[in-house]
Design a protein around this motif. Structure first.
Motif, mmCIF file in Angstrom:
data_model
loop_
_atom_site.group_PDB
_atom_site.id
_atom_site.type_symbol
_atom_site.label_atom_id
_atom_site.label_comp_id
_atom_site.label_asym_id
_atom_site.label_seq_id
_atom_site.Cartn_x
_atom_site.Cartn_y
_atom_site.Cartn_z
ATOM 1 N N MET A 52 -6.834 -9.684 15.518
ATOM 2 C CA MET A 52 -5.774 -10.510 14.935
ATOM 3 C C MET A 52 -4.851 -11.010 16.029
ATOM 4 N N SER A 53 -4.533 -12.280 16.029
ATOM 5 C CA SER A 53 -3.634 -12.847 17.022
ATOM 6 C C SER A 53 -2.228 -12.354 16.791
ATOM 7 N N LYS A 54 -1.512 -12.062 17.896
ATOM 8 C CA LYS A 54 -0.127 -11.652 17.794
ATOM 9 C C LYS A 54 0.808 -12.811 18.121
ATOM 10 N N ALA A 55 0.273 -14.035 18.181
ATOM 11 C CA ALA A 55 1.076 -15.195 18.529
ATOM 12 C C ALA A 55 1.928 -15.661 17.351
ATOM 13 N N HIS A 56 1.670 -15.152 16.168
ATOM 14 C CA HIS A 56 2.472 -15.497 15.017
ATOM 15 C C HIS A 56 2.594 -14.263 14.137
ATOM 16 N N ILE A 57 3.445 -14.325 13.131
ATOM 17 C CA ILE A 57 3.652 -13.185 12.239
ATOM 18 C C ILE A 57 2.894 -13.424 10.948
ATOM 19 N N PRO A 58 1.816 -12.690 10.694
ATOM 20 C CA PRO A 58 1.109 -12.875 9.424
ATOM 21 C C PRO A 58 1.923 -12.328 8.265
ATOM 22 N N THR A 59 1.739 -12.920 7.099
ATOM 23 C CA THR A 59 2.390 -12.457 5.876
ATOM 24 C C THR A 59 1.319 -12.010 4.897
ATOM 25 N N TYR A 60 1.430 -10.764 4.430
ATOM 26 C CA TYR A 60 0.437 -10.207 3.518
ATOM 27 C C TYR A 60 0.984 -10.155 2.090
ATOM 28 N N ASP A 61 0.090 -10.386 1.120
ATOM 29 C CA ASP A 61 0.436 -10.098 -0.265
ATOM 30 C C ASP A 61 -0.236 -8.790 -0.666
ATOM 31 N N ILE A 62 0.043 -8.309 -1.857
ATOM 32 C CA ILE A 62 -0.467 -6.997 -2.259
ATOM 33 C C ILE A 62 -1.996 -6.988 -2.317
ATOM 34 N N CYS A 63 -2.572 -8.041 -2.860
ATOM 35 C CA CYS A 63 -4.031 -8.073 -3.002
ATOM 36 C C CYS A 63 -4.742 -8.064 -1.657
ATOM 37 N N SER A 64 -4.129 -8.672 -0.635
ATOM 38 C CA SER A 64 -4.775 -8.708 0.682
ATOM 39 C C SER A 64 -4.801 -7.335 1.336
ATOM 40 N N LEU A 65 -3.984 -6.407 0.849
ATOM 41 C CA LEU A 65 -3.965 -5.045 1.374
ATOM 42 C C LEU A 65 -4.495 -4.047 0.348
ATOM 43 N N ALA A 66 -5.270 -4.551 -0.610
ATOM 44 C CA ALA A 66 -5.817 -3.686 -1.659
ATOM 45 C C ALA A 66 -6.796 -2.684 -1.065
ATOM 46 N N MET A 67 -6.897 -1.542 -1.716
ATOM 47 C CA MET A 67 -7.801 -0.489 -1.262
ATOM 48 C C MET A 67 -8.828 -0.119 -2.319
ATOM 49 N N GLU A 68 -8.599 -0.557 -3.544
ATOM 50 C CA GLU A 68 -9.539 -0.256 -4.620
ATOM 51 C C GLU A 68 -9.775 -1.507 -5.440
ATOM 52 N N LYS A 69 -10.863 -1.539 -6.161
ATOM 53 C CA LYS A 69 -11.166 -2.655 -7.062
ATOM 54 C C LYS A 69 -11.147 -2.167 -8.510
ATOM 55 N N PRO A 70 -10.623 -2.929 -9.468
ATOM 56 C CA PRO A 70 -9.977 -4.219 -9.232
ATOM 57 C C PRO A 70 -8.573 -4.035 -8.663
ATOM 58 N N ALA A 71 -8.132 -4.958 -7.818
ATOM 59 C CA ALA A 71 -6.830 -4.864 -7.179
ATOM 60 C C ALA A 71 -5.738 -5.295 -8.137
ATOM 61 N N SER A 72 -4.614 -4.574 -8.094
ATOM 62 C CA SER A 72 -3.451 -4.967 -8.878
ATOM 63 C C SER A 72 -2.608 -5.934 -8.060
ATOM 64 N N GLU A 73 -2.070 -6.935 -8.719
ATOM 65 C CA GLU A 73 -1.206 -7.884 -8.036
ATOM 66 C C GLU A 73 0.235 -7.399 -7.986
ATOM 67 N N ASP A 74 0.515 -6.257 -8.610
ATOM 68 C CA ASP A 74 1.902 -5.805 -8.736
ATOM 69 C C ASP A 74 2.222 -4.527 -7.980
ATOM 70 N N ILE A 75 1.252 -3.634 -7.821
ATOM 71 C CA ILE A 75 1.585 -2.351 -7.193
ATOM 72 C C ILE A 75 0.361 -1.705 -6.557
ATOM 73 N N LEU A 76 0.615 -1.051 -5.425
ATOM 74 C CA LEU A 76 -0.386 -0.220 -4.760
ATOM 75 C C LEU A 76 0.318 1.028 -4.261
ATOM 76 N N VAL A 77 -0.236 2.194 -4.589
ATOM 77 C CA VAL A 77 0.253 3.472 -4.068
ATOM 78 C C VAL A 77 -0.906 4.116 -3.324
ATOM 79 N N ALA A 78 -0.645 4.621 -2.115
ATOM 80 C CA ALA A 78 -1.728 5.204 -1.315
ATOM 81 C C ALA A 78 -1.187 6.288 -0.396
ATOM 82 N N ARG A 79 -2.080 7.203 -0.009
ATOM 83 C CA ARG A 79 -1.726 8.155 1.041
ATOM 84 C C ARG A 79 -1.712 7.395 2.367
ATOM 85 N N PHE A 80 -0.800 7.768 3.247
ATOM 86 C CA PHE A 80 -0.623 7.000 4.481
ATOM 87 C C PHE A 80 -1.881 6.994 5.340
#
Length: 292
Positions: free
Chosen positions: A1-29
């Motif tokens: 990933m380039s560090k030349a800019h600041i990426p912006t993530y939404d919840i779905c882009s950081l999902a860990m399970e399917k189906p992904a929730s658009e409102d909340i994700l809870v996970a162990r670190f």
């Protein structure tokens, strides 16, 4: 990933399970880090982000302020804040990504969550160190949230809302212990409204009198109020927000200093450079070189 800019993530882009929730994700670190190894670099979120450390070491940087990672720390970040981390050894704890709208369908007051002091958007106010005897109760709430996320029970999202609000209240009580005074509710409303107006208008409005007019108070009252509540004048709070945005924009190596000065409504590049050097201690070019 380039560090030349600041990426912006939404919840779905950081999902860990399917189906992904658009409102909340809870996970162990540890699971979250394993699933997303590149998010240690500077990035933003379009949602509220909570990190709770129960073990580990290293540092966590929020809007260019660095904090040492310690067990019992809670980090509360609002949408748009820039953060990154560098961990040493195994890091344990919990992560919650939650949308701004997760509570609005549940609470009559749409601004209820914003009232908690750790959601001010100020880095130092968003870090809470729990006492050792208070860690177990917060761990139990995170574990219950994980359990509800995995369950197929009716109203599981509502239960997660209740658990999270309980956590907010408990942490707020811990954070307020030891305070020598309790400010009246209207003071917090005025402060929150001032900060929201600064967030909306800092690109164009730079003088306390502009915000005083919007808040129907005098400039002298606004300055005295800010000094009493935060130890800073209204002008300093406005200036700090402009400086923060300048730092965020300087991470983007593709954006020229002149373009940043123009975007921030400075009259010219020279004025912007003098402003930045005076309050950041280095020139924009030196700051950019140091973070590259």
């Amino acid at each position: 990933m380039s560090k030349a800019h600041i990426p912006t993530y939404d919840i779905c882009s950081l999902a860990m399970e399917k189906p992904a929730s658009e409102d909340i994700l809870v996970a162990r670190f540890s699971d979250y880090l394993a699933a997303h190894p590149d998010i240690r670099f500077p990035h933003r979120h379009s949602f509220y982000h909570l990190a709770f450390f129960t073990g580990g070491a290293g540092s966590h940087t929020i809007d260019f302020e660095r904090f040492p990672v310690k067990a019992g720390q809670l980090y509360f970040m609002i949408p748009g804040q820039v953060h990154s981390w560098f961990f040493e050894g195994k890091t344990e704890g919990y992560v919650v990504n939650v949308s701004a709208g997760f509570f609005t369908a549940f609470l009559q007051d749409a601004e209820y969550v914003e009232r908690f002091p750790f959601f001010s958007g100020v880095s130092t106010e968003g870090v809470v160190q729990l006492p050792r005897q208070g860690i177990a109760a917060i761990v139990a709430l995170f574990e219950k949230m994980l359990e509800e996320q995995r369950s197929a029970e009716f109203y599981n999202h509502d239960m997660m809302r209740l658990l999270m609000l309980e956590m907010f209240i408990q942490v707020s009580r811990v954070a307020s212990k030891g305070k020598t005074r309790q400010d009246p509710p209207h003071s917090h409303v005025l402060l929150r409204n001032f900060r929201k107006l600064v967030e909306q208008h800092y690109m164009q409005l730079r003088l306390p009198k502009d915000y005083a007019a919007l808040l129907y108070v005098t400039p002298n009252y606004l300055n005295a109020f800010c000094r009493d509540m935060l130890g800073k004048s209204a002008g300093e709070i406005i200036r700090d927000r402009v400086l923060l945005e300048a730092k965020r924009l300087l991470i983007n190596a593709d954006m020229s200093i002149s373009a940043i000065a123009y975007q921030l409504s400075f009259a010219d590049n020279s004025y912007f450079t003098k402003f930045f050097k005076k309050y950041a201690g280095v020139t924009p070019e030196e700051f950019r070189k140091n973070i590259s």
